[in-house]
Design a protein around this motif. Structure first.
Motif, PDB file in Angstrom:
ATOM      1  N   LEU A   1     -15.270 143.894  86.233  1.00  0.00           N
ATOM      2  CA  LEU A   1     -14.314 143.619  85.165  1.00  0.00           C
ATOM      3  C   LEU A   1     -13.552 142.348  85.528  1.00  0.00           C
ATOM      4  O   LEU A   1     -12.950 142.265  86.600  1.00  0.00           O
ATOM      5  CB  LEU A   1     -13.345 144.788  85.007  1.00  0.00           C
ATOM      6  N   VAL A   2     -13.612 141.354  84.641  1.00  0.00           N
ATOM      7  CA  VAL A   2     -12.905 140.091  84.835  1.00  0.00           C
ATOM      8  C   VAL A   2     -11.692 140.097  83.909  1.00  0.00           C
ATOM      9  O   VAL A   2     -11.828 140.368  82.707  1.00  0.00           O
ATOM     10  CB  VAL A   2     -13.818 138.894  84.502  1.00  0.00           C
ATOM     11  N   VAL A   3     -10.514 139.818  84.455  1.00  0.00           N
ATOM     12  CA  VAL A   3      -9.264 139.888  83.678  1.00  0.00           C
ATOM     13  C   VAL A   3      -8.467 138.611  83.895  1.00  0.00           C
ATOM     14  O   VAL A   3      -8.388 138.112  85.018  1.00  0.00           O
ATOM     15  CB  VAL A   3      -8.413 141.104  84.130  1.00  0.00           C
TER      16      VAL A   3
ATOM     17  N   LEU B   1     -16.070 146.156  90.915  1.00  0.00           N
ATOM     18  CA  LEU B   1     -15.317 144.965  91.274  1.00  0.00           C
ATOM     19  C   LEU B   1     -14.377 144.596  90.123  1.00  0.00           C
ATOM     20  O   LEU B   1     -14.785 144.606  88.962  1.00  0.00           O
ATOM     21  CB  LEU B   1     -16.351 143.859  91.511  1.00  0.00           C
ATOM     22  N   VAL B   2     -13.135 144.258  90.464  1.00  0.00           N
ATOM     23  CA  VAL B   2     -12.164 143.807  89.453  1.00  0.00           C
ATOM     24  C   VAL B   2     -11.618 142.445  89.894  1.00  0.00           C
ATOM     25  O   VAL B   2     -11.033 142.337  90.981  1.00  0.00           O
ATOM     26  CB  VAL B   2     -11.007 144.816  89.302  1.00  0.00           C
ATOM     27  N   LEU B   3     -11.838 141.426  89.063  1.00  0.00           N
ATOM     28  CA  LEU B   3     -11.456 140.051  89.406  1.00  0.00           C
ATOM     29  C   LEU B   3     -10.376 139.576  88.442  1.00  0.00           C
ATOM     30  O   LEU B   3     -10.629 139.426  87.245  1.00  0.00           O
ATOM     31  CB  LEU B   3     -12.679 139.130  89.322  1.00  0.00           C
ATOM     32  N   VAL B   4      -9.183 139.320  88.966  1.00  0.00           N
ATOM     33  CA  VAL B   4      -8.037 138.992  88.111  1.00  0.00           C
ATOM     34  C   VAL B   4      -7.525 137.586  88.408  1.00  0.00           C
ATOM     35  O   VAL B   4      -7.269 137.250  89.574  1.00  0.00           O
ATOM     36  CB  VAL B   4      -6.876 139.992  88.343  1.00  0.00           C
ATOM     37  N   GLY B   5      -7.377 136.767  87.389  1.00  0.00           N
ATOM     38  CA  GLY B   5      -6.803 135.425  87.556  1.00  0.00           C
ATOM     39  C   GLY B   5      -7.552 134.615  88.593  1.00  0.00           C
ATOM     40  O   GLY B   5      -6.943 134.029  89.495  1.00  0.00           O
ATOM     41  N   THR B   6      -8.856 134.560  88.467  1.00  0.00           N
ATOM     42  CA  THR B   6      -9.639 133.918  89.517  1.00  0.00           C
ATOM     43  C   THR B   6     -10.813 133.157  88.917  1.00  0.00           C
ATOM     44  O   THR B   6     -10.860 132.945  87.699  1.00  0.00           O
ATOM     45  CB  THR B   6     -10.041 134.981  90.569  1.00  0.00           C
ATOM     46  N   GLY B   7     -11.751 132.706  89.763  1.00  0.00           N
ATOM     47  CA  GLY B   7     -12.845 131.904  89.230  1.00  0.00           C
ATOM     48  C   GLY B   7     -14.006 131.833  90.194  1.00  0.00           C
ATOM     49  O   GLY B   7     -13.949 132.374  91.305  1.00  0.00           O
ATOM     50  N   PRO B   8     -15.072 131.128  89.776  1.00  0.00           N
ATOM     51  CA  PRO B   8     -16.270 131.015  90.605  1.00  0.00           C
ATOM     52  C   PRO B   8     -16.147 129.858  91.598  1.00  0.00           C
ATOM     53  O   PRO B   8     -15.275 128.994  91.441  1.00  0.00           O
ATOM     54  CB  PRO B   8     -17.349 130.684  89.574  1.00  0.00           C
ATOM     55  N   ARG B   9     -17.018 129.808  92.591  1.00  0.00           N
ATOM     56  CA  ARG B   9     -17.161 128.617  93.421  1.00  0.00           C
ATOM     57  C   ARG B   9     -17.325 127.405  92.509  1.00  0.00           C
ATOM     58  O   ARG B   9     -18.024 127.493  91.488  1.00  0.00           O
ATOM     59  CB  ARG B   9     -18.416 128.720  94.288  1.00  0.00           C
ATOM     60  N   SER B  10     -16.715 126.303  92.877  1.00  0.00           N
ATOM     61  CA  SER B  10     -16.819 125.070  92.081  1.00  0.00           C
ATOM     62  C   SER B  10     -16.352 125.269  90.639  1.00  0.00           C
ATOM     63  O   SER B  10     -16.864 124.624  89.726  1.00  0.00           O
ATOM     64  CB  SER B  10     -18.259 124.527  92.072  1.00  0.00           C
ATOM     65  N   GLY B  11     -15.404 126.172  90.466  1.00  0.00           N
ATOM     66  CA  GLY B  11     -14.861 126.394  89.128  1.00  0.00           C
ATOM     67  C   GLY B  11     -14.060 125.185  88.648  1.00  0.00           C
ATOM     68  O   GLY B  11     -13.687 124.313  89.448  1.00  0.00           O
ATOM     69  N   GLU B  12     -13.793 125.178  87.364  1.00  0.00           N
ATOM     70  CA  GLU B  12     -13.058 124.083  86.713  1.00  0.00           C
ATOM     71  C   GLU B  12     -11.706 123.840  87.402  1.00  0.00           C
ATOM     72  O   GLU B  12     -10.851 124.735  87.437  1.00  0.00           O
ATOM     73  CB  GLU B  12     -12.865 124.491  85.245  1.00  0.00           C
ATOM     74  N   SER B  13     -11.522 122.623  87.959  1.00  0.00           N
ATOM     75  CA  SER B  13     -10.286 122.204  88.649  1.00  0.00           C
ATOM     76  C   SER B  13      -9.939 123.076  89.847  1.00  0.00           C
ATOM     77  O   SER B  13      -8.768 123.139  90.246  1.00  0.00           O
ATOM     78  CB  SER B  13      -9.095 122.171  87.679  1.00  0.00           C
ATOM     79  N   MET B  14     -10.933 123.722  90.435  1.00  0.00           N
ATOM     80  CA  MET B  14     -10.649 124.562  91.594  1.00  0.00           C
ATOM     81  C   MET B  14     -10.827 123.803  92.913  1.00  0.00           C
ATOM     82  O   MET B  14     -10.492 124.318  93.974  1.00  0.00           O
ATOM     83  CB  MET B  14     -11.479 125.835  91.551  1.00  0.00           C
ATOM     84  N   ASP B  15     -11.375 122.594  92.858  1.00  0.00           N
ATOM     85  CA  ASP B  15     -11.486 121.798  94.098  1.00  0.00           C
ATOM     86  C   ASP B  15     -10.143 121.154  94.439  1.00  0.00           C
ATOM     87  O   ASP B  15      -9.655 121.251  95.560  1.00  0.00           O
ATOM     88  CB  ASP B  15     -12.599 120.741  93.990  1.00  0.00           C
ATOM     89  N   THR B  16      -9.536 120.552  93.436  1.00  0.00           N
ATOM     90  CA  THR B  16      -8.275 119.834  93.664  1.00  0.00           C
ATOM     91  C   THR B  16      -7.064 120.691  93.331  1.00  0.00           C
ATOM     92  O   THR B  16      -5.949 120.391  93.750  1.00  0.00           O
ATOM     93  CB  THR B  16      -8.215 118.603  92.743  1.00  0.00           C
TER      94      THR B  16
ATOM     95  N   ASP C   1      -6.715 149.643  81.129  1.00  0.00           N
ATOM     96  CA  ASP C   1      -7.999 148.954  80.949  1.00  0.00           C
ATOM     97  C   ASP C   1      -8.866 149.042  82.207  1.00  0.00           C
ATOM     98  O   ASP C   1     -10.075 149.261  82.129  1.00  0.00           O
ATOM     99  CB  ASP C   1      -7.771 147.480  80.579  1.00  0.00           C
ATOM    100  N   VAL C   2      -8.247 148.850  83.361  1.00  0.00           N
ATOM    101  CA  VAL C   2      -9.020 148.875  84.608  1.00  0.00           C
ATOM    102  C   VAL C   2      -9.470 150.301  84.925  1.00  0.00           C
ATOM    103  O   VAL C   2     -10.616 150.515  85.350  1.00  0.00           O
ATOM    104  CB  VAL C   2      -8.204 148.273  85.781  1.00  0.00           C
ATOM    105  N   SER C   3      -8.593 151.275  84.712  1.00  0.00           N
ATOM    106  CA  SER C   3      -8.969 152.670  84.979  1.00  0.00           C
ATOM    107  C   SER C   3     -10.133 153.082  84.095  1.00  0.00           C
ATOM    108  O   SER C   3     -11.062 153.754  84.551  1.00  0.00           O
ATOM    109  CB  SER C   3      -7.786 153.606  84.722  1.00  0.00           C
ATOM    110  N   SER C   4     -10.074 152.688  82.844  1.00  0.00           N
ATOM    111  CA  SER C   4     -11.145 152.998  81.907  1.00  0.00           C
ATOM    112  C   SER C   4     -12.467 152.412  82.407  1.00  0.00           C
ATOM    113  O   SER C   4     -13.508 153.073  82.366  1.00  0.00           O
ATOM    114  CB  SER C   4     -10.765 152.432  80.535  1.00  0.00           C
ATOM    115  N   PHE C   5     -12.416 151.203  82.922  1.00  0.00           N
ATOM    116  CA  PHE C   5     -13.609 150.561  83.492  1.00  0.00           C
ATOM    117  C   PHE C   5     -14.085 151.291  84.747  1.00  0.00           C
ATOM    118  O   PHE C   5     -15.271 151.581  84.909  1.00  0.00           O
ATOM    119  CB  PHE C   5     -13.299 149.096  83.805  1.00  0.00           C
TER     120      PHE C   5
END
Lengths: 285, 285
Positions: free
Chosen positions: B226-228, B124-139, B274-278
């Motif tokens: 990998l989180v980017v 899994l590769v997660l770019v420019g994102t966040g978790p449920r209820s992440g900081e300022s992700m509700d509003t 970086d992602v290919s290496s991962f």
């Protein structure tokens, strides 16, 4: 003869009244990478999988800073003093520009080298470390105090707790590191004295003391910087690596999974690949 | 004929009453990499330097999720619904295992794909994102509201502010991206409708809503991840990437310097490396 971590002789360079012990090996011709060691560590505490990994493509320089192990002199009471000594050492080798890697207290020293002699430093690698007045860096972390305060059958057991997480995978990686760590059998460095360790501890406390606008100094560091840590460093909390990256002018951050203070010892191949990619990258932000 | 980002034809796959538009190109034979797009984005909003960069070594699959651009159906009101649609699409191609990359809202969808169909996802590769209820992700962030709420001479000016920092270097990289973005001149995707965008926005708000123990679900994701992100993402704050890495079972974090939400567009070559290496790393924690 091409030397390795195991065979490189300990050499000496004199500067400012201090006789610095060092080892230098690897592929010459480029910008050498100078390694700054952690608390209570000697040249032997570097991981051969890391140093020999880098040595394939660049020159590697290990050294004992003043007052540590095979070097003469006294450990200063401040990180700034250690940085000044490290600069003396690098200049004593006649080098005009180096890449600087610092691990733990060595990462504090690496920042001081860069602040005091910006022309000397091309790129900076900060591993398992933090900023001045970083989170829990004045007193040390409760976990760190417990780990360093406990008694162990063997020093190995101390380092397995400092550098690796309690997970099975991390502890297994730790035991492999310990095996590599013993591979150099001749001309090893003597252990760090209690007095030197106690002075290092005082210098870390001094660095960590709370200050106003403590992190402003990081904006003075213009060098491309790679900040690396494990996900779960309990010696210098991982959040300090995040703070470094957020406040430095030009830094990339890499955090490794299920890893503690010694992420570079747990993932030596990935570490060498990630750091080499950073050091070799032609264009940089 | 070997296709590229520019030449790959838009194809269609039918699943559960939805006709999914997709493009598939690159080196076949391994685990394909499935790309999940950001808010208001179509297949054309991927950076050819990224997709063609990956396509040298692996198969790349771009698609419009249900209700977006060339795909039929309706955008669901929840990210979970988008994840279910994405799984339908991947299965409609007859694929048993894929690597999943998600950018921004696509990173939320990528998490849902992994939670709902763990066997389908290798890494899994997660770019420019966040978790449920992440900081300022509700509003949404104040910066994001201002940026998306302003009026622009050209849509390019919106994306330059969303994806890049105000620095000269980042804006210059942004203009290069815009040039690459236009390179595909035929058979482009239609823009996302206002209705679809409004439904996407509602789903993001739903995902971001504050919950107790909001981040516990991340422990269910066992895949190497990998989180980017960029150092200064003001659309989904960078700290959310740090939270993802800290709470996921097995994640590596990379933050790029002087970069915003669109770090992969600013540093396409470093990102691909970086992602290919991962993705290619045999042993993983």
């Amino acid at each position: 003869m091409t030397h390795t971590h195991q065979t490189a002789p300990t050499q000496f360079a004199e500067a400012n009244g201090v006789r610095f012990a060092y080892r230098r090996f690897g592929k010459p011709g480029g910008v050498p990478l100078v390694f700054n060691m952690h608390f209570m560590g000697t040249m032997d505490h570097w991981d051969p999988a890391v140093t020999d990994g880098f040595a394939k493509d660049r020159e590697v320089i290990l050294f004992d800073n003043a007052g540590v192990s095979s070097s003469s002199g006294q450990v200063p009471h401040t990180i700034a003093g250690m940085g000044a000594n490290a600069i003396d050492f690098v200049r004593a080798l006649g080098l005009k520009q180096v890449d600087v890697l610092g691990f733990s207290i060595g990462g504090l020293v690496a920042q001081e080298i860069t602040l005091q002699a910006p022309d000397l430093v091309r790129r900076l690698v900060l591993v398992g470390t933090g900023p001045r007045s970083g989170e829990s860096m004045d007193t040390g972390t409760p976990e760190g105090k417990e780990i360093f305060g406990a008694t162990y059958k063997s020093p190995d057991d101390l380092w397995l707790r400092v550098q690796f997480t309690p997970s099975e995978a991390s502890q297994a990686a730790g035991r492999e590191f310990i095996t590599r760590f013993r591979r150099r059998s001749e001309n090893r460095d003597p252990e760090v004295s209690q007095e030197a360790a106690s002075r290092q501890r005082a210098a870390i406390g001094n660095w960590g003391a709370k200050r106003d606008n403590a992190w402003d100094y990081l904006k003075q560091i213009k060098q491309p910087t790679l900040v690396v840590n494990g996900s779960n460093d309990v010696i210098i909390y991982t959040v300090n690596s995040f703070i470094l990256q957020q406040r430095l002018h030009n830094a990339k951050l890499i955090l490794y999974p299920d890893a503690a203070h010694g992420s570079l010892l747990q993932y030596p191949e990935m570490f060498v690949r990630d750091v080499s990619s950073f050091l070799d990258q032609k264009q940089w932000a």
